[in-house]
Design an enzyme around this catalytic site. Structure first.
Site: not given
Length: 188
Positions: A109, A138
Site C-alpha cells: 500500500n 510510506s
C-alpha cells in the site's frame, strides 16, 4: 522473468497512471513488469479513463453492492488469484481490508504520511496541520490492521512554509517517485 501486477484504486488514479507509465511492459534488467489487472470499487472513478489510455479495461466491483466487507473482499481475492498476480498494489484504494484479503493476497500500500503517524483517509491534512517539521510518504505491506503492515520504504521532506496545495503536490510527487522504485526493488 515476467512479474504480473494488479493495481487497486478508488478514485482519480494518478498513482495507477504513474505505475502504467513507469512499469507496465517495461524491463528492468531481467525483469519485465506487466499490469494484468486494474480493479476499482467505484464505477465513476476517473482512474478507469487513465487505464483505458494504456489499453487496459478496469474490473469494477462496487463495495456498496455487498452486505459485508468479507463478501466484497472474497470477490477481490478471486479476481486477483484468477489473474495469477505476483504483487497487488493498493494505489488510493480507499477500503479497509479484512483478513480474507490480507491472509490471501501479497499486497503493498502507498500511504501519504510517514507511518506509523497519520493513518487513515485524512493523512495528508493531518500531517500538514501537525507540528512535525517533516512529512512524507510510506510504502508498506498490507496487513489486517489499517496502515500498520511492515514498512518497506519511506521518503521525507521538510515542510518549511509550504501552503496546503504545495504540500499536497510535494506528497504526490514523492508518491510517484517512491512507489515504482519499491516495486522494482522487490523483484530485482
Amino acid at each position: 522473468m515476467l512479474v504480473k501486477l494488479a493495481v487497486l484504486f478508488s478514485g482519480n488514479g494518478s498513482n495507477l497512471e504513474n505505475i502504467l507509465k513507469t512499469l507496465h511492459k517495461k524491463n528492468f534488467g531481467e525483469v519485465e513488469f506487466e499490469v494484468v489487472l486494474c480493479l476499482c470499487n467505484k464505477k465513476d472513478a476517473f482512474g478507469i479513463q487513465r487505464a483505458k489510455k494504456y489499453g487496459l479495461e478496469t474490473k469494477i466491483i462496487e463495495h456498496k453492492n455487498y452486505a459485508t466487507r468479507e463478501e466484497f473482499d472474497s470477490l477481490l481475492v478471486n479476481e486477483i488469484q484468477k489473474a495469477k498476480v505476483d504483487l497487488t498494489i493498493l494505489a488510493g484504494f480507499m477500503r479497509i481490508l479484512s483478513p480474507i484479503f490480507t491472509q490471501n493476497i501479497k499486497a503493498i500500500n502507498l500511504h501519504p504520511s510517514l507511518l506509523p503517524l497519520f493513518k487513515g483517509a485524512n493523512a495528508i491534512k493531518e500531517s500538514f496541520e501537525s507540528d512535525m517539521k517533516v512529512a512524507g510518504v510510506s510504502v508498506h505491506w498490507v496487513s489486517a490492521e489499517l496502515d500498520s503492515g511492515k514498512i518497506i520504504a519511506q521518503k521525507a521532506f521538510e515542510k518549511g512554509k509550504l501552503s496546503y496545495e504545495e504540500f499536497e503536490s510535494k506528497i504526490h510527487a514523492l508518491e510517484y517517485e517512491l512507489l515504482p522504485k519499491v516495486v522494482v526493488e522487490l523483484f530485482t
